[in-house]
Each structure stands twice: as structure tokens, then as C-alpha cells.
Design an enzyme around this catalytic site. Sequence first.
Site, short mmCIF file in Angstrom:
data_model
loop_
_atom_site.label_atom_id
_atom_site.label_comp_id
_atom_site.label_asym_id
_atom_site.label_seq_id
_atom_site.Cartn_x
_atom_site.Cartn_y
_atom_site.Cartn_z
N GLU A 65 -3.89 -3.60 10.44
CA GLU A 65 -2.71 -3.10 9.75
C GLU A 65 -3.11 -2.62 8.35
OE1 GLU A 65 0.16 -6.10 8.68
OE2 GLU A 65 1.83 -4.73 9.00
N CYS A 120 0.96 -7.05 13.62
CA CYS A 120 1.03 -8.20 12.71
C CYS A 120 2.15 -9.20 13.01
CB CYS A 120 1.09 -7.68 11.27
SG CYS A 120 0.67 -8.91 10.02
N LYS A 159 6.34 -0.86 13.99
CA LYS A 159 6.57 -2.31 13.94
C LYS A 159 8.06 -2.64 14.01
CE LYS A 159 5.05 -6.10 10.82
NZ LYS A 159 4.42 -6.31 9.49
O1 LIG Z 1 2.69 -4.23 3.17
C1 LIG Z 1 1.59 -3.84 3.54
O2 LIG Z 1 0.79 -3.23 2.79
C2 LIG Z 1 1.17 -4.10 4.93
N1 LIG Z 1 2.05 -4.95 5.64
C3 LIG Z 1 1.84 -6.25 5.73
O3 LIG Z 1 0.92 -6.78 5.18
C4 LIG Z 1 2.82 -7.04 6.52
C5 LIG Z 1 4.15 -6.94 5.90
S1 LIG Z 1 4.24 -7.37 4.19
N2 LIG Z 1 2.35 -8.39 6.64
C6 LIG Z 1 2.67 -9.18 7.65
O4 LIG Z 1 3.39 -8.82 8.58
C7 LIG Z 1 2.05 -10.56 7.60
C8 LIG Z 1 2.50 -11.49 8.71
C9 LIG Z 1 2.04 -12.88 8.48
O5 LIG Z 1 1.22 -13.17 7.64
C10 LIG Z 1 2.60 -13.97 9.31
O6 LIG Z 1 3.35 -13.71 10.28
O7 LIG Z 1 2.30 -15.14 9.01
#
Ligand SMILES: O=C(O)CNC(=O)[C@H](CS)NC(=O)CCC(=O)C(=O)O
Length: 333
Positions: A89, A202, A161
Site C-alpha cells: 500500500e 491493508c 479499498k
Molecule cells: O495513508 C496512507 O498514506 C496509506 N494508508 C494507510 O496507511 C492505511 C490508512 S491510514 N493504513 C492502514 O489501513 C493500516 C491498517 C492497520 O494498521 C491495522 O489494521 O492494524
Amino acid sequence: MPFCLINYRFFVKLNNRTLLCPIRHARFSSLTVQSRSTISSEPSMASNPVRVAAAQMTSINDLAANFATCSRLVKEAVAEGAKFVCFPESFSFIADKDGESVNIAEPLDGPIMQQYCSLARESGIWLSLGGFQERGSDDAHLRNTHVIIDDSGSIRSSYSKIHLFDVDVPGGRVYKESSFTEPGKDIVAVDSPAGRLGLSVCYDLRFPELYQQLRFQHEAQILLVPSAFTKITGQAHWEILLRARAIETQCYVIAAAQAGKHNDKRESYGDTLIIDPWGTVVGRLPDRISTGIAVADIDFSLIDSVRAKIPIAKVTLSCSILGYETDHKLTST
Ligand SMILES: O=C(O)CNC(=O)[C@H](CS)NC(=O)CCC(=O)C(=O)O
């Protein structure tokens, strides 16, 4: 009187699947519901093992630097004989400040994705690009889109997503991905030389219903889970959740991970994994190695034998005949 409520939300009657399926295939219907027979060049039913690679990296807020890393890792994967390489991701960009991701977001036919299409074509390899910042329907939003590119450089499929990371991480930060991201609406699977791919991103990993649909309605053989897990949640949950998804769907799972410190505020949990349908880890790049690839061979005969020996697809069918698609109350006195 104690009772236990069991909610089989996503189990649908197999002979009536589209009516009861809560998430339809509208946006990418021509790509996602394409049957294997309509793609003549796909060797996905081949019995020979196919080598795949999963990349680990520490993306930063520099598109060119991240592309250089991806190019280098693609070369490594080609040298190892891989036909398909998966990136995590946010492979192309991880923001330093709020708003940066939306500012750099582009459509899938924009210059950033074109660069990656050229990389696939020039290297003669299929790419899974998890979590691309695709421009959304207005200036304030993007889609977190997983893109599959074939070895001629064409986009074969894309999935946005569905489950957005709006989470107050215990002992960590508060995330609100939905404040700048539009959720996807469609479940997507697509054929490839490495088998039939089920797409996710993710945080989707925590919603097993999605993977049940990918396996039992979309006939996925490989589940892709490109991620940027937080350090805290990754240490506690990452491998367990991934192995559970592999075992309960009898699919290979390929989970390419961001690793290490992206900036002052953000650190990801690495441990890129490739897991076979028995739940065995067959490829791993540990968290401490921030950049590199894990490689494994997809063995189609193992998928068949695990599915034949533990026939959970048949049990799913009989559950559906028994009416488990609705809520059940088990009462005891
Ligand atoms: O925002 C960005 O640059 C990229 N996107 C992410 O990093 C995303 C959304 S903030 N992260 C996750 O989904 C972590 C999930 C996780 O860590 C869990 O389910 O425990």
C-alpha cells in the site's frame, strides 16, 4: 436465558448469489466478472508452479525516489525468475503532512501510473500495485486503489479499498482515512499467470467476509493484501490474521508490507509474507530488513489438494441450504 447470536452476514445461496450478495460488481463489472474462458492467453489453470515476489519498502513523500526503489526491486524479482511482483500500500507515495496525498492523487491513466505500466512492459512482469492514490470525485478526496498491470503494461483490473482505517490505535495515533478517502464499492478478482487474484488493501484484512466472497463467489486462488500496517497493530495481529485468511479460504496469501520510518510521525510494521493454502509461511522478509523482496512458488496442485482434503466449500453450500444466510438464534435453557 442465555443465547448466542450468530450472524452469517455474507453467506449467500449459491444458486441465487447476485440477489443476496450485499456488494455488487457494478463499476468494474466487465473486468471483474469475466470468466476464465474469455481470456485466452491466461495460463492461470497451468499446473506448473509460478514464481512470485513480494516487495518490502519504506516509501516517503517523493514520487521519483519511490519509483526508483520499485524499479530496483522489480529487477531483483526478474533476476529471481518471478513472473509477478507485488508492492505494498502507498508504494508510490507516503505523505509527510495532511493533504499531501490528495494533492498528488492522479487518475489511473495519469503520468504516475503510466510510469509503472512502462516498468511492467519493459521488465516483462505482472505488477500488483497496492494502494495507489487515485484521484477521487472531488478535490478533497482520493481512492486507495490496488492496480493490477500485466506484462504488456496494460491495466487489467483495479480495486478501491472498501474498509477505511478510522481507528484510534491503542498507545498510538488516531487515524481517519475516511476524511480524505472515498470507499470502494466493488469486490474484484482477476486472472493472472499466477492464478486468479483476489484484491484487497491493508485494513480490509480485518474483515474476513470479503475474503470469503473472494474465494467462494469469485473463485480466487491468491489473496493479495498490500499493506502499511502500524507498528503497534502489526506486531500484535499481522501474521495471525494473514495466516487465518489463508487457512479459512485455502488460498495463497501475498502480503507486501511497508516497513520502517517514513517520516517523524509514521512507522510501519514490515514482515512481508507469502503464505500457502495450508497456512505455512513460504516467503518472508522480516521487519528489520526495510527494503527487499520475498520470493515463493505458487503450487496449483497444493491448492487443489488442500481443497480436496478439507472440503469446506461443500460445507458452505450445505450451510446455505440450511438457511444460514439469515441471523440465527441458538437458545439454551
Ligand atoms: O495513508 C496512507 O498514506 C496509506 N494508508 C494507510 O496507511 C492505511 C490508512 S491510514 N493504513 C492502514 O489501513 C493500516 C491498517 C492497520 O494498521 C491495522 O489494521 O492494524
